[in-house]
Design a protein around this motif. Structure first.
Motif, PDB file in Angstrom:
ATOM      1  N   PRO A 187       0.494  -0.841  -0.323  1.00  0.00           N
ATOM      2  CA  PRO A 187       0.251  -0.041  -0.022  1.00  0.00           C
ATOM      3  C   PRO A 187       0.711   0.943  -0.058  1.00  0.00           C
ATOM      4  N   SER A 188       2.567   1.039  -0.003  1.00  0.00           N
ATOM      5  CA  SER A 188       3.225   2.403   0.659  1.00  0.00           C
ATOM      6  C   SER A 188       3.372   2.814  -1.040  1.00  0.00           C
ATOM      7  N   LEU A 189       3.400   2.141  -1.343  1.00  0.00           N
ATOM      8  CA  LEU A 189       3.551   2.115  -3.020  1.00  0.00           C
ATOM      9  C   LEU A 189       2.367   3.015  -4.211  1.00  0.00           C
ATOM     10  N   GLN A 190       1.544   2.698  -3.153  1.00  0.00           N
ATOM     11  CA  GLN A 190       0.127   3.033  -4.205  1.00  0.00           C
ATOM     12  C   GLN A 190       0.039   4.300  -4.396  1.00  0.00           C
ATOM     13  N   ASP A 191       1.374   5.048  -4.577  1.00  0.00           N
ATOM     14  CA  ASP A 191       1.140   6.923  -4.721  1.00  0.00           C
ATOM     15  C   ASP A 191       0.864   6.865  -6.060  1.00  0.00           C
ATOM     16  N   THR A 192       0.701   9.058  -6.652  1.00  0.00           N
ATOM     17  CA  THR A 192       1.043   8.706  -7.967  1.00  0.00           C
ATOM     18  C   THR A 192       2.068   8.695  -8.418  1.00  0.00           C
ATOM     19  N   THR A 193       3.487   8.898  -8.223  1.00  0.00           N
ATOM     20  CA  THR A 193       4.790   8.592  -8.839  1.00  0.00           C
ATOM     21  C   THR A 193       4.971   7.307  -9.312  1.00  0.00           C
ATOM     22  N   PHE A 194       4.157   6.645  -8.751  1.00  0.00           N
ATOM     23  CA  PHE A 194       4.662   5.001  -8.103  1.00  0.00           C
ATOM     24  C   PHE A 194       3.336   4.351  -9.308  1.00  0.00           C
ATOM     25  N   TYR A 195       2.310   5.146  -9.762  1.00  0.00           N
ATOM     26  CA  TYR A 195       1.297   4.293 -10.542  1.00  0.00           C
ATOM     27  C   TYR A 195       1.936   4.980 -12.182  1.00  0.00           C
ATOM     28  N   PHE A 196       2.564   5.810 -12.054  1.00  0.00           N
ATOM     29  CA  PHE A 196       3.284   6.004 -13.540  1.00  0.00           C
ATOM     30  C   PHE A 196       4.269   4.858 -13.392  1.00  0.00           C
ATOM     31  N   ILE A 197       5.086   4.848 -12.619  1.00  0.00           N
ATOM     32  CA  ILE A 197       6.410   3.989 -12.736  1.00  0.00           C
ATOM     33  C   ILE A 197       5.906   2.180 -13.110  1.00  0.00           C
ATOM     34  N   VAL A 198       4.704   2.516 -12.759  1.00  0.00           N
ATOM     35  CA  VAL A 198       4.062   1.082 -13.059  1.00  0.00           C
ATOM     36  C   VAL A 198       3.777   1.142 -14.431  1.00  0.00           C
ATOM     37  N   SER A 199       2.510   2.888 -14.832  1.00  0.00           N
ATOM     38  CA  SER A 199       3.169   2.548 -16.123  1.00  0.00           C
ATOM     39  C   SER A 199       4.661   1.963 -17.588  1.00  0.00           C
ATOM     40  N   LEU A 200       5.724   3.034 -16.829  1.00  0.00           N
ATOM     41  CA  LEU A 200       6.954   2.435 -17.862  1.00  0.00           C
ATOM     42  C   LEU A 200       7.117   0.975 -17.315  1.00  0.00           C
ATOM     43  N   HIS A 236      -0.831  19.031  -5.072  1.00  0.00           N
ATOM     44  CA  HIS A 236      -0.749  17.990  -5.536  1.00  0.00           C
ATOM     45  C   HIS A 236      -1.655  17.169  -5.317  1.00  0.00           C
ATOM     46  N   ARG A 237      -2.002  16.104  -4.396  1.00  0.00           N
ATOM     47  CA  ARG A 237      -3.195  15.555  -4.090  1.00  0.00           C
ATOM     48  C   ARG A 237      -5.021  15.973  -5.269  1.00  0.00           C
ATOM     49  N   LYS A 238      -5.018  17.285  -4.896  1.00  0.00           N
ATOM     50  CA  LYS A 238      -6.178  17.845  -5.623  1.00  0.00           C
ATOM     51  C   LYS A 238      -6.173  17.233  -7.104  1.00  0.00           C
ATOM     52  N   LEU A 239      -4.938  17.735  -7.541  1.00  0.00           N
ATOM     53  CA  LEU A 239      -4.655  17.924  -9.090  1.00  0.00           C
ATOM     54  C   LEU A 239      -4.655  16.204  -9.549  1.00  0.00           C
ATOM     55  N   PHE A 240      -4.187  15.374  -9.036  1.00  0.00           N
ATOM     56  CA  PHE A 240      -3.358  14.324  -9.281  1.00  0.00           C
ATOM     57  C   PHE A 240      -4.102  12.918  -8.283  1.00  0.00           C
ATOM     58  N   THR A 241      -5.235  13.471  -8.591  1.00  0.00           N
ATOM     59  CA  THR A 241      -6.755  11.982  -8.565  1.00  0.00           C
ATOM     60  C   THR A 241      -6.471  10.524  -8.981  1.00  0.00           C
ATOM     61  N   LYS A 242      -6.447   9.762  -8.217  1.00  0.00           N
ATOM     62  CA  LYS A 242      -6.576   8.871  -9.368  1.00  0.00           C
ATOM     63  C   LYS A 242      -7.106   8.336 -10.387  1.00  0.00           C
ATOM     64  N   LYS A 243      -8.509   9.591 -10.622  1.00  0.00           N
ATOM     65  CA  LYS A 243      -9.366   9.561 -12.204  1.00  0.00           C
ATOM     66  C   LYS A 243      -8.099   9.976 -13.277  1.00  0.00           C
ATOM     67  N   ARG A 244      -7.797  11.243 -12.391  1.00  0.00           N
ATOM     68  CA  ARG A 244      -7.205  11.776 -13.362  1.00  0.00           C
ATOM     69  C   ARG A 244      -5.075  10.988 -13.719  1.00  0.00           C
ATOM     70  N   ILE A 245      -4.883  10.655 -13.081  1.00  0.00           N
ATOM     71  CA  ILE A 245      -3.776   9.375 -13.075  1.00  0.00           C
ATOM     72  C   ILE A 245      -3.793   8.583 -14.717  1.00  0.00           C
ATOM     73  N   HIS A 246      -5.124   8.353 -13.622  1.00  0.00           N
ATOM     74  CA  HIS A 246      -5.342   6.744 -15.040  1.00  0.00           C
ATOM     75  C   HIS A 246      -6.017   7.531 -16.363  1.00  0.00           C
TER      76      HIS A 246
END
Length: 311
Positions: A36-49, A113-123
């Motif tokens: 769970p500690s890796l489920q952050d915005t940056t790490f979602y983009f790392i998953v995409s990479l 940051h949290r307001k701008l990078f919501t899960k929906k916007r990240i996806h």
């Protein structure tokens, strides 16, 4: 005989790179899923990479081997195979740029940051990166290719390789200048600004900023790791892109196996950097390997590892 030996060595190296890329990037995706500690915005983009790097092992290296075998294929079939390779290259660059933008906003505007990078916007951002990467890579399918320069008998069936089907104008001006150089310069500018902001913040001697300084320190460490990833990506991909430019202006210079292998090697290096530079990844990798690959299910070991993963 020498050429055949070189081909065999090249194919063997590609197979090893493919296997390592699949293993390493599967670990990255798995780690983000279970920790769970890796489920952050940056790490979602790392998953995409990591997905693009995983695709290098699953798709790109087998396709590179097919192209090296110089088999005869229909022109558009061969062109589609080459475009597929470019899709994942574009997606890697787009994911790295998204990571840099995420880090910049997180450092520049931590409260927003949290307001701008919501899960929906990240996806949506990840979907946008992949959509644009696919569209950009499929441009040759709609006409910007080498077919007009081929002899009449090669326009239907030909020996399948990159130079035969891909337009050098497209590879140099579009793939290199638009999809590699411009994003790399943008990332460099963002990371320079990030380090400047962090340096300015760390120089402040206000006592009530002690907690924030600790947070910035942590963010700085993650950012440095990601700069390593970007730098190695550039180191791995620039040689083949530069070689394309040289071949465009000086057609008699041959492509080098080393440049091709180096470009694929970046997909193996990224998980290694994560494990060496980001403790959360390292502890989670160890947990996954011990628990699920080596099948060590001892209660004491498992419980201690799980406690580490949850930190």
């Amino acid at each position: 005989m020498m050429a055949q030996s070189l081909t065999v060595v090249y194919i063997a190296v590609e197979v090893v790179i493919g296997v390592l890329a699949i293993f390493g990037n599967t670990l990255v995706i798995w780690a983000v899923k279970v920790n769970p500690s890796l489920q952050d915005t940056t790490f979602y983009f790392i998953v995409s990479l990591a997905v693009t790097d995983l695709a290098v092992g699953v798709c790109v290296t087998p396709l590179a081997i097919i192209l090296e075998l110089k088999i005869h294929l229909y022109f558009h079939t061969c062109l589609f195979l080459c475009c597929t390779i470019i899709i994942f290259t574009n997606a890697s660059t787009a994911s790295l740029l998204a990571i840099a933008m995420d880090r910049y906003v997180k450092i520049k505007l931590p409260n927003s940051h949290r307001k701008l990078f919501t899960k929906k916007r990240i996806h949506r951002s990840i979907s946008f990166c992949w959509t644009m990467s696919t569209i950009g890579a499929l441009v040759p399918m709609f006409g910007w290719n080498n077919r007009p320069n081929l002899r009449e008998e090669e326009r239907n069936v030909l020996i399948c390789n990159f130079p035969n089907v891909m337009s050098m104008d497209y590879l140099v001006y579009f793939c290199f200048f638009v999809w590699v150089l411009f994003p790399l310069f943008t990332m460099m500018a963002l990371y320079v600004e990030i380090f400047y902001i962090v340096r300015q913040h760390m120089r402040k001697r206000v006592s009530n900023l002690h907690v924030n300084k600790s947070t910035y320190n942590k963010e700085l460490k993650i950012t440095i790791s990601l700069v390593f990833v970007m730098g190695l990506f550039a180191l791995c991909w620039l040689p083949i892109s530069i070689l394309n430019c040289i071949s465009y202006f000086y057609p008699n210079i041959p492509a080098l196996y080393l440049c091709i292998v180096l470009s694929h090697l970046s997909s193996v290096i990224n998980p290694i950097i994560y494990s060496l530079k980001i403790k959360k990844f390292k502890s989670t990798f160890i947990h996954i390997i011990k628990r699920h690959i080596l099948c060590r299910n001892e209660i004491t070991e498992a419980s201690s590892t799980e406690n580490t993963v949850e930190k």
